[in-house]
Design a protein around this motif. Structure first.
Motif, PDB file in Angstrom:
ATOM      1  N   UNK A  71       0.857  -1.181   0.000  1.00  0.00           N
ATOM      2  CA  UNK A  71       0.000   0.000   0.000  1.00  0.00           C
ATOM      3  C   UNK A  71       0.889   1.224   0.000  1.00  0.00           C
ATOM      4  N   UNK A  72       0.612   2.146  -0.925  1.00  0.00           N
ATOM      5  CA  UNK A  72       1.423   3.340  -1.110  1.00  0.00           C
ATOM      6  C   UNK A  72       0.513   4.559  -1.280  1.00  0.00           C
ATOM      7  N   UNK A  73       0.980   5.705  -0.839  1.00  0.00           N
ATOM      8  CA  UNK A  73       0.253   6.958  -1.069  1.00  0.00           C
ATOM      9  C   UNK A  73       1.045   7.854  -2.038  1.00  0.00           C
ATOM     10  N   UNK A  74       2.048   7.298  -2.660  1.00  0.00           N
ATOM     11  CA  UNK A  74       2.817   8.021  -3.679  1.00  0.00           C
ATOM     12  C   UNK A  74       1.912   8.244  -4.885  1.00  0.00           C
ATOM     13  N   UNK A  75       1.905   9.428  -5.416  1.00  0.00           N
ATOM     14  CA  UNK A  75       1.074   9.718  -6.603  1.00  0.00           C
ATOM     15  C   UNK A  75       1.737   9.078  -7.819  1.00  0.00           C
ATOM     16  N   UNK A  76       1.179   7.976  -8.257  1.00  0.00           N
ATOM     17  CA  UNK A  76       1.740   7.190  -9.338  1.00  0.00           C
ATOM     18  C   UNK A  76       2.004   5.778  -8.850  1.00  0.00           C
ATOM     19  N   UNK A 116      -6.561   4.029  -6.530  1.00  0.00           N
ATOM     20  CA  UNK A 116      -7.882   4.477  -6.100  1.00  0.00           C
ATOM     21  C   UNK A 116      -8.408   5.548  -7.061  1.00  0.00           C
ATOM     22  N   UNK A 117      -9.719   5.732  -7.068  1.00  0.00           N
ATOM     23  CA  UNK A 117     -10.330   6.703  -7.990  1.00  0.00           C
ATOM     24  C   UNK A 117      -9.731   8.094  -7.869  1.00  0.00           C
ATOM     25  N   UNK A 118      -9.421   8.505  -6.642  1.00  0.00           N
ATOM     26  CA  UNK A 118      -8.868   9.849  -6.452  1.00  0.00           C
ATOM     27  C   UNK A 118      -7.344   9.887  -6.628  1.00  0.00           C
ATOM     28  N   UNK A 119      -6.734   8.725  -6.886  1.00  0.00           N
ATOM     29  CA  UNK A 119      -5.288   8.653  -7.111  1.00  0.00           C
ATOM     30  C   UNK A 119      -4.456   8.731  -5.848  1.00  0.00           C
ATOM     31  N   UNK A 120      -5.104   8.731  -4.684  1.00  0.00           N
ATOM     32  CA  UNK A 120      -4.376   8.911  -3.427  1.00  0.00           C
ATOM     33  C   UNK A 120      -3.708   7.632  -2.921  1.00  0.00           C
ATOM     34  N   UNK A 121      -4.236   6.469  -3.292  1.00  0.00           N
ATOM     35  CA  UNK A 121      -3.693   5.202  -2.792  1.00  0.00           C
ATOM     36  C   UNK A 121      -3.434   4.261  -3.961  1.00  0.00           C
ATOM     37  N   UNK A 122      -2.239   3.713  -3.982  1.00  0.00           N
ATOM     38  CA  UNK A 122      -1.885   2.700  -4.972  1.00  0.00           C
ATOM     39  C   UNK A 122      -1.647   1.388  -4.227  1.00  0.00           C
ATOM     40  N   UNK A 123      -2.209   0.319  -4.759  1.00  0.00           N
ATOM     41  CA  UNK A 123      -2.003  -1.011  -4.192  1.00  0.00           C
ATOM     42  C   UNK A 123      -1.309  -1.884  -5.228  1.00  0.00           C
TER      43      UNK A 123
END
Length: 136
Positions: A71-76, A116-123
């Motif tokens: 789980x990452x909050x990096x944009x991209x 995620x739809x808002x781009x805030x979380x990448x899995x």
């Protein structure tokens, strides 16, 4: 969870937490868990158990399906992809034994990345298939 499930989880967590490449990405001490604590810093890697069943024709052996989820909050997607790549490298030809249970086969499967739809979380998800057997 059976004794072999627990041994497999313990072996994977211990091995991955000791890997310098993963520590560089998910912190030292490494944020790698089987139960993610509330408020955990990101990025982190979580072990998600799936199915486990006796392996036909192999006395005492079990087949396990597991997912490792970053789980990452990096944009991209770069950070999640880097964590999965480091995880693959750490597990490539790994020799895992805990107590009286040996992981005799470990197959690294498909990877999936989702945002995620808002781009805030990448899995990032990495599928694993393992076979465990008693050592005695």
């Amino acid at each position: 969870m059976s004794g072999q499930d627990l041994a497999l989880a313990q072996a994977l967590l211990s091995h991955l937490k000791d890997d310098n490449g993963l520590q560089a990405l998910v912190g030292d001490p490494a944020r790698i868990w089987d139960h993610v604590p509330p408020g955990a810093l990101v990025p982190y890697l979580a072990l998600v158990p799936g199915r486990s069943r006796p392996l036909a024709g192999a006395d005492g052996a079990f087949e396990h399906e597991i997912e490792l989820v970053c789980t990452s909050r990096f944009r991209g997607t770069e950070e999640a992809r880097a964590v999965l790549a480091a995880t693959r490298l750490a597990l490539h030809q790994a020799s895992l034994t805990v107590g009286e249970v040996a992981i005799t086969r470990l197959e690294l499967g498909a990877e999936r990345i989702s945002v995620s739809r808002d781009g805030a979380v990448t899995s990032g998800r990495l599928a694993l298939r393992a076979v465990s057997e008693p050592t005695s």
